[in-house]
Design a protein around this motif. Sequence first.
Motif, PDB file in Angstrom:
ATOM      1  N   UNK A 146     -20.566 -13.217  -1.895  1.00  0.00           N
ATOM      2  CA  UNK A 146     -21.583 -12.472  -1.271  1.00  0.00           C
ATOM      3  C   UNK A 146     -22.413 -13.433  -0.860  1.00  0.00           C
ATOM      4  N   UNK A 147     -22.896 -13.115   0.422  1.00  0.00           N
ATOM      5  CA  UNK A 147     -23.933 -14.187   0.992  1.00  0.00           C
ATOM      6  C   UNK A 147     -23.307 -15.178   1.740  1.00  0.00           C
ATOM      7  N   UNK A 148     -24.090 -16.178   2.403  1.00  0.00           N
ATOM      8  CA  UNK A 148     -23.640 -17.262   3.123  1.00  0.00           C
ATOM      9  C   UNK A 148     -23.821 -18.444   2.463  1.00  0.00           C
ATOM     10  N   UNK A 149     -24.532 -18.418   1.337  1.00  0.00           N
ATOM     11  CA  UNK A 149     -24.668 -19.663   0.638  1.00  0.00           C
ATOM     12  C   UNK A 149     -25.895 -20.361   1.240  1.00  0.00           C
ATOM     13  N   UNK A 150     -26.701 -19.750   2.114  1.00  0.00           N
ATOM     14  CA  UNK A 150     -27.875 -20.407   2.789  1.00  0.00           C
ATOM     15  C   UNK A 150     -29.068 -20.538   1.598  1.00  0.00           C
ATOM     16  N   UNK A 151     -29.902 -21.417   1.999  1.00  0.00           N
ATOM     17  CA  UNK A 151     -31.445 -21.251   1.252  1.00  0.00           C
ATOM     18  C   UNK A 151     -32.547 -20.770   2.088  1.00  0.00           C
ATOM     19  N   UNK A 152     -33.294 -20.247   1.390  1.00  0.00           N
ATOM     20  CA  UNK A 152     -34.682 -19.366   1.980  1.00  0.00           C
ATOM     21  C   UNK A 152     -35.553 -20.559   2.488  1.00  0.00           C
ATOM     22  N   UNK A 153     -35.938 -20.640   3.866  1.00  0.00           N
ATOM     23  CA  UNK A 153     -36.581 -21.694   4.222  1.00  0.00           C
ATOM     24  C   UNK A 153     -38.207 -21.142   4.485  1.00  0.00           C
ATOM     25  N   UNK A 154     -38.440 -19.720   4.038  1.00  0.00           N
ATOM     26  CA  UNK A 154     -39.716 -19.330   4.079  1.00  0.00           C
ATOM     27  C   UNK A 154     -39.895 -18.470   2.688  1.00  0.00           C
ATOM     28  N   UNK A 155     -41.342 -18.259   2.473  1.00  0.00           N
ATOM     29  CA  UNK A 155     -41.383 -17.224   1.529  1.00  0.00           C
ATOM     30  C   UNK A 155     -41.468 -17.763   0.167  1.00  0.00           C
ATOM     31  N   UNK A 156     -41.677 -17.014  -0.942  1.00  0.00           N
ATOM     32  CA  UNK A 156     -41.860 -17.509  -2.253  1.00  0.00           C
ATOM     33  C   UNK A 156     -40.740 -17.968  -2.723  1.00  0.00           C
TER      34      UNK A 156
END
Length: 472
Positions: free
Chosen positions: A68-78
């Motif tokens: 599930x998902x792409x394994x990315x990290x969020x770059x914006x937001x909390x």
Amino acid sequence: MKTLVTDYLVIGAGTSGLAFADTLLQQSDAHITIVDRGGKPGGHWNDAYPFVTLHQPSAFYGVNSLELGSGRKDSIGPNQGLYELASGAEVCGYFDRVMQSHLLPSGRVRYLPMCSYGGDGRVESLLTGEQTQIQVRRKTIDSTYLSPQVPSRHQRRFSASPGARLVAPNALPALAHQASSTPLPRRFVIIGAGKTAMDTCLWLLSVGVPATALTWVKPREAWLVNRLTTQSGPEFFFDAIGSQAAQMEAVATATSVSDLFLRLEDCGALLRIDTAFEPSMFHLATVSQGEVDLLRTITQVVRRGRVQAVAADHLLLDDGQLPLSADTLCIDCTASAVEPRPLQPIFQEGQVVLQLVRLPQPAFSSALIGYVEAHGADKTDAELNALCATVPFPHTLADYPRAIAVGMQNQMRWGQDKALRQWIRESRLDGFGRLMSSVGATETDKLAVLARFKAAAGGAAANLPRLLDVLA
């Protein structure tokens, strides 16, 4: 009446039912029939509020065989810097792919949506009334026992007068499309202390509502899991596995339940929004430090007990009234994620009742139960239940050390089964197994953390009976 034959009849196409079916399909040659009242797989996710997301990283949610998902990290937001949290829409799309591109193409899975289960293999179509008798050769799997309440459909515990402006969180994004004769709200009262209320507050802040326009009615405070400690990437080894060691040390040295939670806060495993109040609730809600910081900007917090009634111009609370202006919208966030229910043995005569075998992971728990069922033909129900003891979901603070004790016993038994131990290590739903097993012989700093964890686990196992004696 039409008759169908199957090896396993799974009631419910939500996370638990699909995670069980997926592993059973991979680990056996069984035929599986899945019955669900919904029109699409995904269970409660199909009815969740539009801005809902996972609490923890997408990487270890869902079924074992499909990422599930792409394994990315969020770059914006909390959640910046931490692994992605799948949205409700993404989770629904994911479970549809699980069904349409994985389970059904196997030829060993039958899916009956929009159908109710009446017991004893009886299934009825909700749309046509057609009845089907399903002959189950092995077991019926109940994946609905711990189903969460949905905010838009739960039974409120307070009354609302005809003139009250009260909605579920689901209605918020659609406010712009309401009738022009109804003025848009300018103030918002969020009712509830759990994760739904936190999500609602964060969404309102994210779309530009100032914190001064929010009033948060909280009958109690909650301890919260620090999301930093749930990251499974190698760059988070010390945050995740180091936290596991610190948590075991806290359990090993705690003198009371209150002391345990304060120690867990001191080591960074737990957070709380208002440090002036000691929480009385822990439902495993998981947040980032950034989210806590945003929630702390809401200063109009009402701590006067539970809401008893909502009227057009006031809330009636356990302790008095809260006046409401005409431009105020109340948002009901009081649905409980998991209602308290008596624990049951997971393996019973002719059936399996899916419950937790490790906190706080229903997907991992159901997948592991699926593995044990697939390989447990030579075991009695008592032996299977010894391997998969039911872990209680904490509804009070005192429930948490009990849950830890059962979870540790399960983990010890799993470790004694070589094949099961290997399956867990390779399972993407496990979260930390691969991270711990990947430590090399020359990584002395990481080896020291593992040694700390092992030593502390022994101390925790020794101290838990004393903690539980205090509670007795």
